[in-house]
Every structure is written in C-alpha cells, then in structure tokens.
Design a protein around this motif. Structure first.
Motif, PDB file in Angstrom:
ATOM      1  N   GLU A 119       0.806  -1.221   0.000  1.00 35.35           N
ATOM      2  CA  GLU A 119       0.000   0.000   0.000  1.00 35.35           C
ATOM      3  C   GLU A 119       0.834   1.263   0.000  1.00 35.35           C
ATOM      4  O   GLU A 119       0.448   2.265  -0.594  1.00 35.35           O
ATOM      5  N   TYR A 120       1.910   1.257   0.737  1.00 42.18           N
ATOM      6  CA  TYR A 120       2.693   2.476   0.925  1.00 42.18           C
ATOM      7  C   TYR A 120       4.097   2.273   0.380  1.00 42.18           C
ATOM      8  O   TYR A 120       4.702   1.207   0.569  1.00 42.18           O
ATOM      9  N   TRP A 121       4.624   3.310  -0.237  1.00 38.52           N
ATOM     10  CA  TRP A 121       5.935   3.245  -0.874  1.00 38.52           C
ATOM     11  C   TRP A 121       6.772   4.463  -0.527  1.00 38.52           C
ATOM     12  O   TRP A 121       6.252   5.580  -0.398  1.00 38.52           O
ATOM     13  N   GLY A 122       8.083   4.220  -0.408  1.00 41.03           N
ATOM     14  CA  GLY A 122       9.016   5.321  -0.305  1.00 41.03           C
ATOM     15  C   GLY A 122       9.378   5.828  -1.690  1.00 41.03           C
ATOM     16  O   GLY A 122       8.917   5.284  -2.704  1.00 41.03           O
ATOM     17  N   GLN A 123      10.205   6.861  -1.718  1.00 40.09           N
ATOM     18  CA  GLN A 123      10.570   7.464  -2.995  1.00 40.09           C
ATOM     19  C   GLN A 123      11.752   6.779  -3.651  1.00 40.09           C
ATOM     20  O   GLN A 123      12.036   7.036  -4.830  1.00 40.09           O
ATOM     21  N   GLY A 124      12.435   5.922  -2.914  1.00 36.75           N
ATOM     22  CA  GLY A 124      13.523   5.162  -3.493  1.00 36.75           C
ATOM     23  C   GLY A 124      14.886   5.763  -3.244  1.00 36.75           C
ATOM     24  O   GLY A 124      15.032   6.972  -3.038  1.00 36.75           O
ATOM     25  N   THR A 125      15.887   4.894  -3.258  1.00 37.24           N
ATOM     26  CA  THR A 125      17.277   5.322  -3.118  1.00 37.24           C
ATOM     27  C   THR A 125      18.116   4.543  -4.134  1.00 37.24           C
ATOM     28  O   THR A 125      17.940   3.337  -4.317  1.00 37.24           O
ATOM     29  N   GLN A 126      19.012   5.245  -4.791  1.00 37.76           N
ATOM     30  CA  GLN A 126      19.808   4.627  -5.857  1.00 37.76           C
ATOM     31  C   GLN A 126      20.968   3.841  -5.265  1.00 37.76           C
ATOM     32  O   GLN A 126      21.702   4.336  -4.390  1.00 37.76           O
ATOM     33  N   VAL A 127      21.139   2.628  -5.768  1.00 37.90           N
ATOM     34  CA  VAL A 127      22.303   1.811  -5.442  1.00 37.90           C
ATOM     35  C   VAL A 127      23.007   1.495  -6.754  1.00 37.90           C
ATOM     36  O   VAL A 127      22.392   0.963  -7.680  1.00 37.90           O
ATOM     37  N   THR A 128      24.282   1.848  -6.824  1.00 34.46           N
ATOM     38  CA  THR A 128      25.067   1.599  -8.025  1.00 34.46           C
ATOM     39  C   THR A 128      26.297   0.789  -7.651  1.00 34.46           C
ATOM     40  O   THR A 128      27.064   1.200  -6.762  1.00 34.46           O
ATOM     41  N   VAL A 129      26.458  -0.341  -8.299  1.00 35.84           N
ATOM     42  CA  VAL A 129      27.580  -1.218  -8.031  1.00 35.84           C
ATOM     43  C   VAL A 129      28.459  -1.265  -9.276  1.00 35.84           C
ATOM     44  O   VAL A 129      28.018  -1.677 -10.349  1.00 35.84           O
ATOM     45  N   SER A 130      29.689  -0.835  -9.122  1.00 30.64           N
ATOM     46  CA  SER A 130      30.608  -0.796 -10.254  1.00 30.64           C
ATOM     47  C   SER A 130      31.467  -2.053 -10.272  1.00 30.64           C
ATOM     48  O   SER A 130      31.783  -2.630  -9.235  1.00 30.64           O
ATOM     49  N   SER A 131      31.847  -2.440 -11.469  1.00 31.74           N
ATOM     50  CA  SER A 131      32.645  -3.665 -11.615  1.00 31.74           C
ATOM     51  C   SER A 131      34.126  -3.376 -11.525  1.00 31.74           C
ATOM     52  O   SER A 131      34.570  -2.239 -11.508  1.00 31.74           O
TER      53      SER A 131
END
Length: 131
Positions: A119-131
């Motif tokens: 029902e409820y959602w946050g706005q999100g947070t970016q996770v970036t994993v570099s090789s």
C-alpha cells in the motif's frame, strides 16, 4: 500522513556492502509487513526481500539469498536491508514498501511478495555497483 523515507544508498564497488534504512511514520508500523523492492533501468519492479510484521519470517529473491538480510526494529519504526557481496546486477533504485493485509492472518503470516500488494511506498534510493 504516511511517510517511508529510505536512506543509505550510494555507489560501491563489486564485492562491497551497503546498508539501507527505511524510517516509517503515519501508520501502525508493527502491524505492517515491510518489503524492499528494486527497479533497474528498463526493467520491472521486483521483490528483493520482505519481512513479516512480527519479524518472524522473511522471503528473499533467489538472486540475493545468502547476500542480503532484512531486519526491522518496531520500536524505531525502521526496516533495514544489509547488502553484502554486491554485484553490478544489483544496481537499481531500491524502494521500501509496507503492506497491512497479512497482519490479519496472525503473527506467523508470511509477507506478501507482489508490488501491487503493497500500500505504501518510499521514494527510493539509488544503489550503483561498479565492476
């Protein structure tokens, strides 16, 4: 007013770790199962891991089993996602979400797993994993 605020995202090298937090307000946190979902560019939103309202059970996506751990602190209205051994394919926007329906099935009820059940959602947070 319901709020879910994620924090802890960022950029990390493959093999590294990150810990995401999601602080909730505006609803009775202990009565809601909590989930972490992610959405990579051009892909559908998918479940990462969810935890029941009691904290007694969790459901993990196969891709993160053994690497990601979810936990919750009902006293702090916060859910956490510990991510270890990160891979480039973990790169995505990570969202926390809350669902209150499973609560009605008692303390042993497992959390739901589909995004449309939350029902409820946050706005999100970016996770970036570099090789």
């Amino acid at each position: 007013q319901v709020k879910l605020v994620e924090s802890g995202g960022g950029m990390v090298q493959a093999g590294g770790s990150l810990r995401l937090s999601c602080e909730a307000s505006g609803f009775t946190f202990k009565e809601y199962a909590m989930g972490w979902f992610r959405q990579a560019a051009g892909k559908e939103r998918e479940l990462v891991v969810a935890i029941s309202h009691s904290g007694g059970s969790a459901i993990h996506a196969d891709s993160v089993k053994g690497r990601f751990t979810i936990s919750r602190d009902n006293a702090k209205n916060t859910v956490y996602l510990q991510m270890n051994s990160l891979k480039p394919e973990d790169t995505a926007v990570y969202y926390c979400a809350a669902e209150g329906a499973s609560w009605y099935f008692g303390p042993t009820a497992a959390p739901y797993t589909r995004p449309n059940q939350y029902e409820y959602w946050g706005q999100g947070t970016q996770v970036t994993v570099s090789s």
